[in-house]
Design a protein around this motif. Structure first.
Motif, short mmCIF file in Angstrom:
data_model
loop_
_atom_site.label_atom_id
_atom_site.label_comp_id
_atom_site.label_asym_id
_atom_site.label_seq_id
_atom_site.Cartn_x
_atom_site.Cartn_y
_atom_site.Cartn_z
N VAL A 67 0.83 -1.20 0.00
CA VAL A 67 0.00 0.00 0.00
C VAL A 67 0.86 1.25 0.00
CG1 VAL A 67 -1.73 1.31 1.29
CG2 VAL A 67 -1.93 -1.18 1.12
N ASP A 68 1.87 1.30 0.88
CA ASP A 68 2.69 2.50 0.99
C ASP A 68 3.49 2.76 -0.28
OD1 ASP A 68 2.60 4.36 2.95
OD2 ASP A 68 3.91 3.35 4.34
N LEU A 69 4.06 1.70 -0.84
CA LEU A 69 4.86 1.89 -2.05
C LEU A 69 4.00 2.30 -3.24
CD1 LEU A 69 7.48 -1.01 -1.79
CD2 LEU A 69 7.72 1.39 -1.16
N ARG A 83 2.89 6.48 -7.10
CA ARG A 83 1.95 7.37 -7.77
C ARG A 83 2.27 8.85 -7.51
NH1 ARG A 83 -2.93 5.59 -9.76
NH2 ARG A 83 -3.08 7.77 -10.45
N SER A 84 2.85 9.13 -6.35
CA SER A 84 3.18 10.52 -6.03
C SER A 84 4.26 11.08 -6.95
CB SER A 84 3.65 10.63 -4.57
OG SER A 84 4.91 10.00 -4.37
N GLY A 85 5.01 10.17 -7.60
CA GLY A 85 6.04 10.63 -8.52
C GLY A 85 5.46 11.32 -9.74
N SER A 86 4.23 10.95 -10.14
CA SER A 86 3.60 11.55 -11.32
C SER A 86 2.36 12.36 -10.97
CB SER A 86 3.21 10.45 -12.31
OG SER A 86 2.35 9.49 -11.71
N ALA A 96 10.66 4.32 -4.68
CA ALA A 96 9.40 4.17 -5.40
C ALA A 96 8.95 5.51 -5.99
CB ALA A 96 8.33 3.64 -4.44
N HIS A 97 9.17 6.58 -5.23
CA HIS A 97 8.81 7.92 -5.71
C HIS A 97 9.61 8.27 -6.96
CE1 HIS A 97 7.52 12.09 -5.48
NE2 HIS A 97 8.78 12.48 -5.50
N TRP A 119 14.54 13.27 -6.69
CA TRP A 119 15.47 12.42 -5.97
C TRP A 119 15.22 12.44 -4.47
CZ3 TRP A 119 19.47 9.47 -8.20
CH2 TRP A 119 19.56 9.59 -9.59
N GLN A 120 14.18 13.09 -4.06
CA GLN A 120 13.78 13.06 -2.66
C GLN A 120 12.26 13.12 -2.57
OE1 GLN A 120 15.48 16.52 -0.79
NE2 GLN A 120 13.97 17.90 -1.64
N LEU A 121 11.73 12.50 -1.54
CA LEU A 121 10.29 12.50 -1.31
C LEU A 121 9.99 13.64 -0.35
CD1 LEU A 121 7.50 11.13 -1.64
CD2 LEU A 121 8.09 9.68 0.30
N ALA A 122 9.42 14.71 -0.86
CA ALA A 122 9.12 15.88 -0.04
C ALA A 122 7.92 15.60 0.85
CB ALA A 122 8.86 17.09 -0.92
N LEU A 123 7.97 16.10 2.08
CA LEU A 123 6.89 15.92 3.04
C LEU A 123 6.23 17.25 3.34
CD1 LEU A 123 8.77 13.61 5.59
CD2 LEU A 123 7.38 12.90 3.64
#
Length: 434
Positions: A80-82, A87-90, A304-305, A312-316
């Motif tokens: 679920v998390d991945l 999907r958050s990448g696009s 995954a992002h 290159w980083q998953l922003a929060l």
């Protein structure tokens, strides 16, 4: 093959059948219906996965089996998390949910799972005590647990970089995955080759002839994993859609409903061990699951992002930073409690109470106050248990064993404070008394 095993697996298949039909047919149904169908499939597959992973210990001995069991048990959370991270990448609309399930799973595991196992184990110990014995007040953990406590402490320090920087950079993900691989390798150096008894459906699987047992375990692994992966996307999508359609915050459903569904089999299996007086495999698996989620799962999110077309980083966002802060502070408190290798009943109750408070304190300011409370209490417990800090840290590079530690109930030195005629079970954790 026993009738009990066939019946248990058959029930899970029946529960998952609606999701299989929906997935194969591609039929469109309302979001709440999809949520129930695919959520039930995830729960059913998680049970099958947990039974197979537990039975696999028969062919994989030692602490490595515990680590692998914990890794497999958290597959639903990973799926679920991945998905959200990918999907958050696009699609930036999925960014707020990328780490929601992970934070919920972590806090549920430590705030509900750990206390549940400890309180059940102490309850069973009190029921089995001999006449004249005083009440059992804490669960004693073997010295081999120190390595896992040390690993969890190091991971918590590393994870503090996430709320401080407001993102999960790819390099940090690589570091966390590397830390998990080192941890997995270290389990092969354990001196503990004891085998905990099997419970529930796993006991029926283990009773099969070797070839049939391995084939059954393999089939259960493949079937449940395939079902989880097939259900992950529609389940994740229906969580968000259902929240919006019924007026419930989608973030709340992603953070709590999803992990509650996927963690339930693990909790039930752990509870069964505790109820049978076998707290060792229960608490060890839950601690190892916490390590897996705090290392491999977090480390996989930026990858995954990136694979999904992101940076290159998953922003929060602000809410996720708040959630990470609360999760890290809770983990710090959990490490502090475990340092002495004695999990007190009062500590279990306090962890559960603090976990419940977050559902009452919903504002950002209140959440940071709760995180501060975690930290202050943890620092106090660290001071009280300061003599255990060095032995715990050195356990990172020492091969673990179940002997030679004064906190181990089986160590001769620990018998000085025991009442006459006290005996210990060498195959399980013993609930010590004051």
């Amino acid at each position: 093959m026993s009738a009990s095993l066939v019946r248990a697996v058959g029930i899970c298949v029946a529960v998952a059948a609606p999701a299989i039909v929906l997935r194969v047919s591609g039929a469109a149904v309302p979001a709440p219906v999809s949520l129930l169908a695919f959520g039930a499939a995830v729960v059913a597959a998680s049970f099958v996965l947990a039974w197979a992973a537990d039975a696999a210990r028969k062919d994989i001995s030692g602490q490595l089996a515990v680590a692998l069991l914990a890794l497999v048990a958290v597959l639903p959370e990973y799926a679920v998390d991945l998905f959200y991270a990918f999907r958050s990448g696009s699609d930036a609309a999925y960014l707020p949910f990328a780490a929601a399930n992970m934070n919920g799973s972590n806090r549920l595991l430590l705030g509900l799972g750990w206390p549940l196992v400890v309180l059940l184990a102490l309850w069973v110990a009190r029921r089995r005590r001999e006449p004249g014995q005083r009440g059992f007040r804490f669960l004693s953990l073997p010295s081999a647990t120190r390595r896992d406590i040390a690993v969890l402490a190091v991971l918590t320090v590393i994870a503090l970089l996430i709320p401080l920087t407001g993102s999960i950079p790819l390099w940090l993900g690589v570091v966390l995955i590397a830390a998990f691989l080192v941890y997995l390798w270290s389990t092969t150096r354990s001196d503990d080759d004891s085998e905990e008894p099997f419970v529930s459906v796993a006991a029926h699987i283990v009773a099969l002839p070797r070839l049939a047992r391995r084939a059954t375990v393999a089939a259960m692994f493949v079937g449940s994993a395939a079902l989880i992966l097939a259900s992950a996307e529609p389940f994740a999508e229906s969580l968000i859609a259902s929240g919006r359609s019924i007026g419930v915050d989608p973030y709340f459903l992603v953070q709590w409903l999803a992990p509650l569904a996927s963690e339930s089999p693990e909790f039930i299996v752990a509870a069964l061990f505790a109820l049978r007086g076998q707290g060792a495999i229960a608490i060890a698996t839950l601690i190892a699951s916490k390590i897996n989620q705090w290392s491999l799962l977090i480390g996989s999110l930026p990858i995954a992002h990136l694979l999904g077309g992101g940076e290159w980083q998953l922003a929060l966002d602000a809410r996720q930073i708040e959630e990470f802060t609360l999760t890290a502070s809770q983990t710090m408190l959990g490490v502090a409690i475990l340092l002495s290798l004695r999990f007190h009943r009062t500590s279990a109750i306090a962890l559960a109470a603090l976990f419940a408070l977050q559902f009452v304190i919903t504002g950002t300011h209140g959440r940071y106050v709760l995180a501060a409370a975690h930290t202050v209490i943890a620092l106090g417990v660290f001071i009280v248990h300061r003599r255990h800090i060095l032995p715990t840290l050195t356990a990172l590079w020492r091969p673990t064993s179940y002997s030679g530690d004064d906190s181990d109930p089986r160590s001769p030195r620990s018998r000085e404070d025991e009442p006459p005629n006290e005996t210990w079970n060498n195959h399980t954790y013993a609930a010590q008394h004051l």
